[in-house]
Write a protein that holds these residues in place. Structure first.
Motif, short mmCIF file in Angstrom:
data_model
loop_
_atom_site.label_atom_id
_atom_site.label_comp_id
_atom_site.label_asym_id
_atom_site.label_seq_id
_atom_site.Cartn_x
_atom_site.Cartn_y
_atom_site.Cartn_z
N LEU A 55 0.76 -1.28 0.06
CA LEU A 55 0.00 -0.02 0.02
C LEU A 55 0.79 1.18 -0.14
O LEU A 55 0.57 2.17 -0.74
N SER A 56 2.03 1.31 0.48
CA SER A 56 2.81 2.38 0.81
C SER A 56 3.36 2.67 -0.45
O SER A 56 3.56 3.82 -0.82
N ILE A 57 3.94 1.74 -1.33
CA ILE A 57 4.27 1.99 -2.88
C ILE A 57 3.21 2.54 -3.66
O ILE A 57 3.68 3.37 -4.46
N CYS A 58 1.88 2.16 -3.42
CA CYS A 58 0.81 2.51 -4.32
C CYS A 58 0.11 4.06 -3.90
O CYS A 58 -0.02 4.85 -4.83
N GLU A 59 0.55 4.46 -2.55
CA GLU A 59 -0.42 5.40 -2.00
C GLU A 59 0.71 6.60 -1.92
O GLU A 59 0.20 7.79 -1.58
N ASP A 60 1.88 6.60 -1.82
CA ASP A 60 3.05 7.42 -1.66
C ASP A 60 3.07 8.13 -3.00
O ASP A 60 3.72 7.74 -4.01
N VAL A 94 -1.70 17.64 -3.23
CA VAL A 94 -0.95 16.62 -3.72
C VAL A 94 0.08 17.17 -4.74
O VAL A 94 -0.44 17.62 -5.60
N CYS A 95 1.51 16.99 -4.40
CA CYS A 95 2.23 17.47 -5.62
C CYS A 95 3.14 16.24 -6.35
O CYS A 95 3.42 15.43 -5.66
N VAL A 96 3.29 16.54 -7.50
CA VAL A 96 3.82 15.40 -8.41
C VAL A 96 4.79 16.17 -9.42
O VAL A 96 4.54 17.27 -9.82
N ASP A 97 6.18 15.46 -9.67
CA ASP A 97 6.85 16.10 -10.89
C ASP A 97 6.20 15.61 -11.95
O ASP A 97 5.74 14.61 -12.31
N ASN A 124 -3.14 19.66 -32.25
CA ASN A 124 -3.70 20.80 -31.30
C ASN A 124 -4.28 19.92 -30.06
O ASN A 124 -5.37 20.03 -29.84
N HIS A 125 -3.56 19.14 -29.20
CA HIS A 125 -3.80 18.53 -28.21
C HIS A 125 -2.99 18.03 -27.13
O HIS A 125 -1.72 18.75 -27.27
N GLU A 126 -3.23 17.65 -26.07
CA GLU A 126 -2.09 17.47 -24.85
C GLU A 126 -2.56 16.04 -24.69
O GLU A 126 -3.42 15.36 -24.62
N GLU A 127 -1.32 15.33 -24.18
CA GLU A 127 -1.38 13.74 -23.81
C GLU A 127 -0.81 13.85 -22.47
O GLU A 127 0.50 14.40 -22.19
N ILE A 128 -1.37 13.41 -21.37
CA ILE A 128 -0.85 13.47 -20.12
C ILE A 128 -0.74 11.79 -19.68
O ILE A 128 -1.67 11.23 -19.68
N GLN A 129 0.36 11.36 -19.03
CA GLN A 129 0.57 10.09 -18.57
C GLN A 129 1.39 10.16 -17.34
O GLN A 129 2.17 11.00 -16.93
N CYS A 130 0.96 9.26 -16.48
CA CYS A 130 1.66 9.11 -15.07
C CYS A 130 1.82 7.72 -14.89
O CYS A 130 1.40 6.81 -15.37
N TRP A 131 3.00 7.60 -14.13
CA TRP A 131 3.50 6.16 -13.94
C TRP A 131 4.11 6.08 -12.44
O TRP A 131 4.73 7.00 -11.87
N ASN A 132 4.29 4.66 -11.85
CA ASN A 132 4.94 4.40 -10.84
C ASN A 132 6.35 4.25 -10.84
O ASN A 132 6.91 3.33 -11.68
N THR A 133 7.45 4.94 -10.29
CA THR A 133 8.87 4.99 -10.44
C THR A 133 9.20 3.67 -9.69
O THR A 133 10.46 3.46 -10.04
N GLN A 134 8.40 3.20 -8.86
CA GLN A 134 9.12 2.09 -7.97
C GLN A 134 8.78 0.66 -8.48
O GLN A 134 9.49 -0.46 -8.18
N ILE A 135 7.74 0.61 -9.31
CA ILE A 135 7.36 -0.74 -9.77
C ILE A 135 7.81 -0.84 -11.20
O ILE A 135 7.12 -0.41 -12.00
N GLN A 136 9.10 -1.44 -11.52
CA GLN A 136 9.59 -1.19 -12.70
C GLN A 136 10.35 -2.72 -13.13
O GLN A 136 10.63 -3.40 -12.13
N TRP A 137 10.31 -2.88 -14.37
CA TRP A 137 11.13 -4.15 -14.72
C TRP A 137 11.96 -3.66 -15.95
O TRP A 137 11.51 -3.22 -16.92
N ILE A 158 -2.74 5.45 -9.56
CA ILE A 158 -2.73 5.11 -8.08
C ILE A 158 -3.96 3.77 -8.08
O ILE A 158 -3.34 2.96 -7.60
N GLU A 159 -5.05 4.02 -8.63
CA GLU A 159 -5.92 2.91 -8.75
C GLU A 159 -5.30 1.52 -9.50
O GLU A 159 -5.66 0.29 -8.70
N ARG A 160 -4.89 1.71 -10.50
CA ARG A 160 -4.11 0.48 -11.07
C ARG A 160 -3.13 -0.07 -10.31
O ARG A 160 -3.02 -1.28 -10.19
N CYS A 161 -2.14 0.54 -9.51
CA CYS A 161 -1.30 0.17 -8.77
C CYS A 161 -2.02 -0.66 -7.46
O CYS A 161 -1.67 -1.84 -7.45
N ASN A 162 -3.10 -0.11 -6.86
CA ASN A 162 -3.80 -0.84 -5.73
C ASN A 162 -4.72 -2.08 -6.36
O ASN A 162 -4.50 -2.97 -5.51
N ALA A 163 -4.92 -2.17 -7.49
CA ALA A 163 -5.80 -3.14 -8.13
C ALA A 163 -4.46 -4.39 -8.32
O ALA A 163 -4.94 -5.30 -8.43
#
Length: 167
Positions: A55-60, A94-97, A124-137, A158-163
């Motif tokens: 939970l700490s990896i997903c919620e942090d 909530v602050c994110v890089d 003429n559009h934007e694409e936004i993507q977020c990812w978890n930096t700790q869960i990698q291969w 965050i939801e995908r990480c928790n799921a």
């Protein structure tokens, strides 16, 4: 001519001596093709990338990064990185890089459909993507999400990480 023939036979010998695994390694044996099936590779890969989805990896929130790609005619192309803060559900501030990459699409205007330059169009559009930096291969994040807004992309990641952790 016989010299060319001999050179062609040598690679054939290596192919029969070394089986290639789609999992990314050479196996020095005569493996049956069924041993290299995707099920075997999938099981091997899952074993290699077993991760503690606590939970700490997903919620942090500090374990997440985001990228905003802006495609717009006339924008100054370039890159920047900043911290953006907003609210997600019950969490406030909530602050994110966020890495921002800007692309000027004006050069594509010639010969393109004018509608593709309207807001939300291909150029003429934007694409936004977020990812978890700790869960990698192999430096690839296993938890990623895309959305129309930064808060939606981060919430979804965050939801995908928790799921994933619940599996």
């Amino acid at each position: 001519m016989s010299r060319s023939l001999a050179l062609l036979l040598i690679p054939t010998t290596f192919v029969t001596l070394f089986g290639f695994s789609n999992c990314g390694t050479y196996e020095p044996s005569l493996l049956a093709i069924t041993d290299l099936s995707s099920q075997t590779c999938t099981a091997q890969t899952r074993q290699k990338i077993a991760v503690d989805f606590s939970l700490s990896i997903c919620e942090d929130i500090s374990n997440f990064e985001c990228e905003r790609r802006i495609f717009r005619p006339g924008i100054s192309s370039g890159q920047s990185k900043e911290v953006e803060c907003f609210s997600i559900g019950r969490k406030s501030d909530v602050c994110v890089d966020v890495a921002e990459n800007r692309f000027d699409t004006e050069a594509a205007r010639q010969g393109s459909d004018p509608q593709s330059f309207e807001e939300g169009g291909e150029y003429n559009h934007e694409e936004i993507q977020c990812w978890n930096t700790q869960i990698q291969w192999q430096s690839i994040s296993l938890i990623q999400a895309e959305a129309n807004t930064l808060s939606e992309a981060l919430s979804s990641a965050i939801e995908r990480c928790n799921a994933r952790g619940a599996q």
